[in-house]
Design an enzyme around this catalytic site. Structure first.
Site, PDB file in Angstrom:
ATOM      1  N   ASN A  42      33.032 -37.165  -0.935  1.00  0.00           N
ATOM      2  CA  ASN A  42      33.363 -38.239   0.019  1.00  0.00           C
ATOM      3  C   ASN A  42      34.524 -39.089  -0.499  1.00  0.00           C
ATOM      4  OD1 ASN A  42      33.288 -39.865   2.272  1.00  0.00           O
ATOM      5  ND2 ASN A  42      31.423 -40.961   1.699  1.00  0.00           N
ATOM      6  N   GLU A  71      35.527 -32.602   0.916  1.00  0.00           N
ATOM      7  CA  GLU A  71      35.917 -33.922   1.424  1.00  0.00           C
ATOM      8  C   GLU A  71      36.696 -34.709   0.376  1.00  0.00           C
ATOM      9  OE1 GLU A  71      34.214 -37.216   4.592  1.00  0.00           O
ATOM     10  OE2 GLU A  71      32.769 -36.051   3.436  1.00  0.00           O
ATOM     11  N   ASP A  95      29.392 -28.102   1.914  1.00  0.00           N
ATOM     12  CA  ASP A  95      28.733 -28.963   2.887  1.00  0.00           C
ATOM     13  C   ASP A  95      28.805 -28.241   4.227  1.00  0.00           C
ATOM     14  OD1 ASP A  95      27.921 -30.863   4.680  1.00  0.00           O
ATOM     15  OD2 ASP A  95      29.468 -32.332   4.169  1.00  0.00           O
ATOM     16  N   ASN A 152      27.144 -29.164   6.841  1.00  0.00           N
ATOM     17  CA  ASN A 152      26.903 -30.134   7.908  1.00  0.00           C
ATOM     18  C   ASN A 152      25.859 -29.618   8.901  1.00  0.00           C
ATOM     19  OD1 ASN A 152      28.157 -32.780   7.965  1.00  0.00           O
ATOM     20  ND2 ASN A 152      30.121 -31.717   7.782  1.00  0.00           N
ATOM     21  N   HIS A 163      26.530 -37.787  -0.889  1.00  0.00           N
ATOM     22  CA  HIS A 163      25.949 -36.482  -1.186  1.00  0.00           C
ATOM     23  C   HIS A 163      25.656 -36.416  -2.695  1.00  0.00           C
ATOM     24  CE1 HIS A 163      27.316 -34.212   2.544  1.00  0.00           C
ATOM     25  NE2 HIS A 163      28.031 -35.321   2.615  1.00  0.00           N
TER      26      HIS A 163
END
Length: 255
Positions: free
Chosen positions: A9, A35, A150, A152, A247
């Site tokens: 992130n 990310e 990830d 999602n 995360h």
């Protein structure tokens, strides 16, 4: 082979939270990052060339849109080659890096978020289809796949704390879960569930309402392998004690 995957992130944000010392002490052969939200030109030399008692090679795929998406991969061994997915619609968002090591391909993938009301669901399902095709082609050509990232997607009710109240929400849409059903029944395995069938195992928590402290989370970060490679998987675990992002990392150990 010890492989860690982590949605940080924001790589510049996590750098301020002791990311590089963690990286150098992780013991990982490969670290897949999602990310990143940055281009290499915006990063410190410590992130590009982290050096301690070990030295990692780093590889980057950044989104054209500033401060958005992006993947990275750190490797102790120089891979035979590193590629993107090869589809501009996804490469323009820095969604995939694939590192080749002999007969193994380690992939750092940041699956799109389908977003509120599923406005990006068609884009996400197109990405899922392209990723599936990439893996199938690689396996057909004699390669083994470790698809990290990830996704999602919370696959089953056991993979999120409040499945009923999240029905219809991004990441738990029927179409997303159906793709995971298909993927994990047509040649690929969610390795974590081979070792841990228990509920309450999550990799993402909202920053709101002390969700991580209360363990109200979602398991949306995976390390899947093709079924023929599954006997080489010795462990698959969630590193929930690692802080720095919404995360936490996940780790797979291969023989």
């Amino acid at each position: 082979m010890n492989i860690i995957s982590w949605n940080v992130n924001g790589i510049r944000a996590v750098e301020k939270k002791s990311f590089v010392p963690w990286l150098l002490s992780s013991g990982a052969d490969v670290i897949c990052i999602q990310e990143t939200k940055a281009a290499p030109s915006q990063l410190s030399d410590s992130l590009i060339n982290p050096e301690g008692t070990v030295r990692y090679h780093s590889f980057w795929s950044s989104a054209k849109r500033p401060g958005y998406s992006g993947t990275a991969l750190y490797s102790l061994k120089q891979p035979d080659k590193v590629t993107l997915l090869g589809i501009p619609a996804f490469d323009d968002e820095g969604r995939v890096l694939a590192a080749y090591y002999d007969d193994v391909i380690v992939i750092s993938a940041y699956f799109p978020n389908s977003q509120d009301a599923g406005i990006r669901l068609p884009y996400k399902l197109d990405f899922c289809a392209a990723m599936f095709a990439f893996c199938n082609e690689a396996v057909k050509n004699g390669k083994n796949i470790v698809l990290c990232g990830d996704y999602n997607i919370a696959h089953r009710p056991v993979d999120l704390a409040n499945p009923k109240s999240n029905e219809g929400n991004a990441g738990y849409l029927p179409e997303e879960r159906a793709w995971m059903d298909m993927f994990t029944t047509t040649g690929y395995t969610d390795t974590f569930r081979c070792f841990c069938p228990e509920p309450g195992q999550y990799t993402w928590w909202s920053y709101r309402f002390h969700a991580r402290e209360k363990n109200i989370g979602w398991r949306i970060d995976y390390q899947c392998v093709n079924n023929a490679f599954l006997p080489h998987v010795k462990s698959s675990e969630i590193l929930k004690e690692v802080q720095g992002s919404d995360h936490c990392p996940v780790r797979i150990c291969l023989e």
